[in-house]
Design an enzyme around this catalytic site. Structure first.
Site, short mmCIF file in Angstrom:
data_model
loop_
_atom_site.label_atom_id
_atom_site.label_comp_id
_atom_site.label_asym_id
_atom_site.label_seq_id
_atom_site.Cartn_x
_atom_site.Cartn_y
_atom_site.Cartn_z
N ASP A 118 0.60 -1.68 0.67
CA ASP A 118 -0.26 0.08 -0.11
C ASP A 118 0.98 1.24 0.19
OD1 ASP A 118 -3.50 1.13 1.19
OD2 ASP A 118 -1.51 2.45 1.47
N ASP B 35 -4.05 2.38 -5.36
CA ASP B 35 -2.63 2.49 -4.80
C ASP B 35 -2.35 1.28 -3.98
OD1 ASP B 35 -4.16 3.07 -2.13
OD2 ASP B 35 -2.37 3.83 -1.36
N GLU B 36 -3.42 0.64 -3.72
CA GLU B 36 -2.74 -0.82 -2.81
C GLU B 36 -2.91 -2.43 -3.86
OE1 GLU B 36 -5.69 -1.61 0.27
OE2 GLU B 36 -6.48 -0.27 -0.67
P1 TTP Z 1 -5.23 4.90 1.12
O1 TTP Z 1 -4.19 4.35 0.96
O2 TTP Z 1 -6.61 4.06 2.41
O3 TTP Z 1 -4.66 5.42 1.83
P2 TTP Z 1 -3.14 7.28 1.43
O4 TTP Z 1 -2.48 5.90 1.17
O5 TTP Z 1 -3.49 8.33 1.02
O6 TTP Z 1 -2.43 7.39 2.89
P3 TTP Z 1 -1.77 5.62 4.21
O7 TTP Z 1 -2.28 4.38 2.88
O8 TTP Z 1 -0.22 5.75 4.21
O9 TTP Z 1 -2.50 5.49 5.34
O10 TTP Z 1 -5.76 5.38 -0.15
C1 TTP Z 1 -4.82 5.69 -1.35
C2 TTP Z 1 -5.50 7.54 -1.98
O11 TTP Z 1 -7.11 7.17 -2.06
C3 TTP Z 1 -4.91 8.27 -1.48
O12 TTP Z 1 -3.75 9.08 -1.29
C4 TTP Z 1 -6.69 9.56 -1.97
C5 TTP Z 1 -7.33 8.19 -1.95
N1 TTP Z 1 -8.33 8.29 -0.70
C6 TTP Z 1 -9.78 9.09 -1.05
O13 TTP Z 1 -9.82 9.94 -2.04
N2 TTP Z 1 -10.83 9.43 -0.20
C7 TTP Z 1 -10.28 8.47 0.89
O14 TTP Z 1 -11.40 8.80 1.92
C8 TTP Z 1 -9.39 7.70 1.01
C9 TTP Z 1 -9.36 6.97 2.26
C10 TTP Z 1 -7.84 7.57 0.33
MG MG Z 2 -2.44 4.17 0.55
#
Ligand code: TTP
Ligand code: MG
Length: 393
Positions: free
Chosen positions: A49, A143-144
């Site tokens: 992720d 992103d994952e």
């Molecule tokens: P996540 O992987 O949940 O969050 P992140 O990568 O920003 O942070 P981390 O994994 O380090 O905790 O989500 C990936 C992307 O998806 C995030 O950069 C932006 C988008 N996103 C939204 O648009 N709305 C949301 O509510 C969430 C959780 C994420």
């Molecule tokens: Mg993330």
């Protein structure tokens, strides 16, 4: 297996060298960034992720922002935070928080509007790197992804931990952002692991420790347990996974039905879901955020048919239908409400979706103001199985 003689296996996150774990520094490159775990060489299911994904991409493209608090989201009254970088998170901003609130907590943040096209490009670049390691990549979002790095599946004959260290490094050097890695023996634990020490994490959960690892955690840490289920469990006095572990398997089905069966395994660290590279869509839906919150029943009702027509069009394009209609509402204070209605027969027709949607909507219209309305179908099936002819004309 897993240990080298009596020693614990270790992998260097900088050079990928595999060795034994006693030495604090990597014997190959001198790095102190080593991951040690007794089962390291035997675990093959990973979850990767990206760290603060949208914000990391923006920082990559503007190095002047490197140490600044960055929030990605539409600035202005109705915007919400999509993500906040780790510098900003220290002040409290989080994903899904209204922008005005995030800026109250972190007034000096740099706000950048999202550029989804760019994030999709970065995502594809990362996925291409994953696919050099294994064909079994299951993306969950931009992103994952889960990766199956088992022997016989992986494309490079090295232990999964080594491939993962190399991947994290390649993404950092070639794409310019950091990721966190979770390594375990199934998807559910790999996903938990990747979240354990973000950013730039690399965490391992082995078979031996899974049960004890899960025990002290709240039930909400389990996949599929949201606020509603957790509240019902709390009513029964259950708040930790340890309490679930103490229940006999028969209790799970009695209390939580079909989900209970999966849950019974999960609390003991069991999850047999394979890494599935092409996940078909689970639902088709569409939603709209109103320019101004709507309280008026007539206005809400009128917003539904055009949305349902969009759903029907998309279903037709992919030759699918759905058996359950899902209504989504967001209240003025950002509470999300979803309601389901299972139909006697699957449908692909806008009129049927509207009728079910209205039935669900009527029960929610009690004078509250809503900012968002969405409609969709789930429990998808082939279009051929939908809308049987009505015998009574
Ligand atoms: P996540 O992987 O949940 O969050 P992140 O990568 O920003 O942070 P981390 O994994 O380090 O905790 O989500 C990936 C992307 O998806 C995030 O950069 C932006 C988008 N996103 C939204 O648009 N709305 C949301 O509510 C969430 C959780 C994420
Ligand atoms: Mg993330």
């Amino acid at each position: 297996m897993g240990t080298y003689g009596d020693h614990m296996a270790a992998v260097c996150r900088d050079c990928g060298a595999l060795g034994v774990g006693e030495a604090p520094l990597c014997p190959a490159c001198g790095s102190s960034r080593r991951v040690r775990h007794p089962e390291l060489a035997d675990l093959t299911i990973a979850h990767i992720d990206c760290d603060a994904f949208y914000a990391s991409v923006e920082k990559r493209d503007n190095p002047a922002l490197a140490d600044k608090p960055v929030i990605v989201g539409h600035p202005g009254g109705r915007g919400v935070v999509t993500t906040a970088c780790y510098v900003a998170r220290k002040f409290g901003p989080r994903s899904a928080m209204p922008m005005f609130k995030a800026l109250e907590l972190c007034p000096h943040a740099v706000v950048i509007p999202p550029n989804i096209a760019k994030y999709k490009q970065v995502s594809a670049q990362i996925r291409a790197l994953f696919e050099k390691a294994t064909p079994l990549v299951e993306p969950l979002s931009l992103d994952e992804a889960y990766l199956d790095l088992s022997p016989g599946v992986r494309l490079v004959d090295r232990p999964a931990a080594v491939l993962l260290a190399r991947l994290a490094r390649a993404i950092r050097l070639q794409v310019g952002i950091t990721v966190s890695v979770g390594l375990s023996y199934n998807k559910f634990l790999a996903k938990m692991a990747s979240d354990l020490n973000k950013p730039e994490g690399f965490s391992v959960i082995g078979r031996e420790e899974a049960e004890a690892f899960l025990a002290p955690r709240p039930v909400t840490a389990l996949f599929g347990i949201g606020a509603a289920t957790a509240a019902r469990m709390a009513d029964q006095g259950i708040t930790t996974i340890a309490q679930l572990q103490a229940l006999p398997e028969t209790e799970f089905v009695a209390r939580w039905g079909k989900f209970g069966r999966r849950l019974a395994g999960m609390v003991h660290g069991i999850d047999h879901r394979p890494v599935n590279p092409d996940r078909p869509a689970k639902s088709v839906s569409t939603e709209t955020t109103f320019a101004r919150d709507i309280r008026d029943a007539k206005a809400l009702t009128e917003a539904l048919p055009p949305l349902a027509e969009g759903v029907a069009r998309r279903l037709e394009r992919v030759n699918l239908a759905g058996r359950t209609v899902v209504l989504k509402l967001k209240t003025a204070d950002f509470k999300v409400i979803t309601r389901h209605l299972r139909l006697p027969d699957p449908t692909g027709r806008a009129e049927t979706i509207v009728r079910a949607g209205l039935a669900l909507l009527e029960r929610q219209m009690d004078g509250r103001a809503f900012r968002l309305l969405g409609i969709g179908v789930t429990d998808l099936c082939p279009a051929e199985e939908a809308d049987p002819p009505d015998l009574f004309g």
